[in-house]
Design a protein around this motif. Structure first.
Motif, mmCIF file in Angstrom:
data_model
loop_
_atom_site.group_PDB
_atom_site.id
_atom_site.type_symbol
_atom_site.label_atom_id
_atom_site.label_comp_id
_atom_site.label_asym_id
_atom_site.label_seq_id
_atom_site.Cartn_x
_atom_site.Cartn_y
_atom_site.Cartn_z
ATOM 1 N N ALA A 1 0.835 -1.199 0.000
ATOM 2 C CA ALA A 1 0.000 0.000 0.000
ATOM 3 C C ALA A 1 0.877 1.259 0.000
ATOM 4 O O ALA A 1 2.033 1.220 0.422
ATOM 5 N N PRO A 2 0.306 2.377 -0.501
ATOM 6 C CA PRO A 2 -1.040 2.523 -1.087
ATOM 7 C C PRO A 2 -1.064 2.090 -2.550
ATOM 8 O O PRO A 2 -0.017 2.031 -3.202
ATOM 9 N N ASP B 1 -9.854 3.766 4.680
ATOM 10 C CA ASP B 1 -8.958 2.709 4.216
ATOM 11 C C ASP B 1 -9.090 2.480 2.719
ATOM 12 O O ASP B 1 -8.113 2.130 2.043
ATOM 13 N N ARG C 1 -5.654 2.445 0.727
ATOM 14 C CA ARG C 1 -4.702 3.275 1.479
ATOM 15 C C ARG C 1 -3.675 2.442 2.237
ATOM 16 O O ARG C 1 -2.489 2.784 2.287
ATOM 17 N N ASP C 2 -4.113 1.377 2.883
ATOM 18 C CA ASP C 2 -3.220 0.526 3.658
ATOM 19 C C ASP C 2 -3.732 -0.905 3.585
ATOM 20 O O ASP C 2 -4.745 -1.183 2.936
#
Length: 246
Positions: A91-92, A119, A158-159
């Motif tokens: 990520a991202p 997220d 995002r993660d």
């Protein structure tokens, strides 16, 4: 911050009618204005100035020979391909599709500049903007209390908590063109809110995130053409005309 982008370019199991219509093996390789759709999408990502690494997921890696682009062999579904690529890139990750032939660098920048603190996020455009940009286009719209929206083939992970949303995607992938089945998964409260015209897009996104076990949000795209991809011959004819017109 280093940021990767994934372009989904594989063929789903079975025949690809649009590729056959265009006389190529893969929809991603259909030329528009002398440039394949895949090349157009890769160029837009590069020219956005926000992407450091571009990965293409395709079932025949030898077909994606673009300089500076990494290639992964795609899985049997879009969601499975995203899951495998996400594991590989980390990520991202920005995710889009090779049939998003109209993609422009400014759209990528707008999407990334307006990400919510969640997220996972998806880009959507209002129906009036889509119809104003291309009155003849036929899109699938999700209707909420605050308007009708169409997806723009732009997603952000995002993660690694966003992997939960990818797993949920795998469960509902077959229902993507059936809004009522998707709505049913949101629960009785969401259904009642929808029936009474009270279900907003933000509330629906929050509910989807809760179902997946992460947080989810949306980016409203002010570009009507951002919702136009190439799924069928009529789309291809339209997109070719739009590009020719500039």
């Amino acid at each position: 911050m280093s940021r990767a982008a994934l372009v989904l370019a594989g063929v789903r199991p079975g025949r690809d009618p649009l590729a056959e219509f265009a006389g190529v093996t893969h929809k991603a390789l259909i030329p528009i204005g002398g440039v394949t759709m895949l090349e157009r999408v890769v160029a837009a990502l590069r020219e956005s100035g926000r992407i450091d690494r571009i990965v293409v997921s395709i079932d025949r890696p030898e077909l994606a020979t673009l300089e500076g682009v990494e290639v992964l062999r795609s899985a049997t579904s879009l969601s499975a391909s995203v899951a495998e690529a996400f594991e590989a890139t980390g990520a991202p990750l920005l995710v889009t599709t090779a049939d998003h032939a109209l993609l422009e660098p400014a759209w990528v920048r707008h999407f990334l500049d307006h990400l919510p603190d969640t997220d996972v996020a998806a880009g959507l455009a209002r129906s009036d903007r889509v119809q104003a940009a291309a009155p003849e286009t036929k899109r699938t719209y999700l209707r909420f209390a605050d308007g009708a929206f169409s997806g723009c083939n732009l997603f952000y992970l995002r993660d690694m908590r966003a992997m939960a949303a990818v797993r949920l995607w795998r469960e509902v992938e077959a229902e993507r063109k059936k809004p009522w089945k998707l709505l049913r998964r949101l629960g009785l409260g969401a259904i009642l809110a929808h029936l009474t015209g009270r279900l907003t897009l933000a509330r629906a996104a929050a509910r989807v995130g809760a179902l997946a076990g992460c947080t989810a949000g949306v980016v409203e795209m002010p570009f009507g053409r951002a919702a136009i991809d190439v799924d069928k011959p009529d789309d291809l004819i339209l997109v070719r005309r739009l590009i020719e017109q500039g």
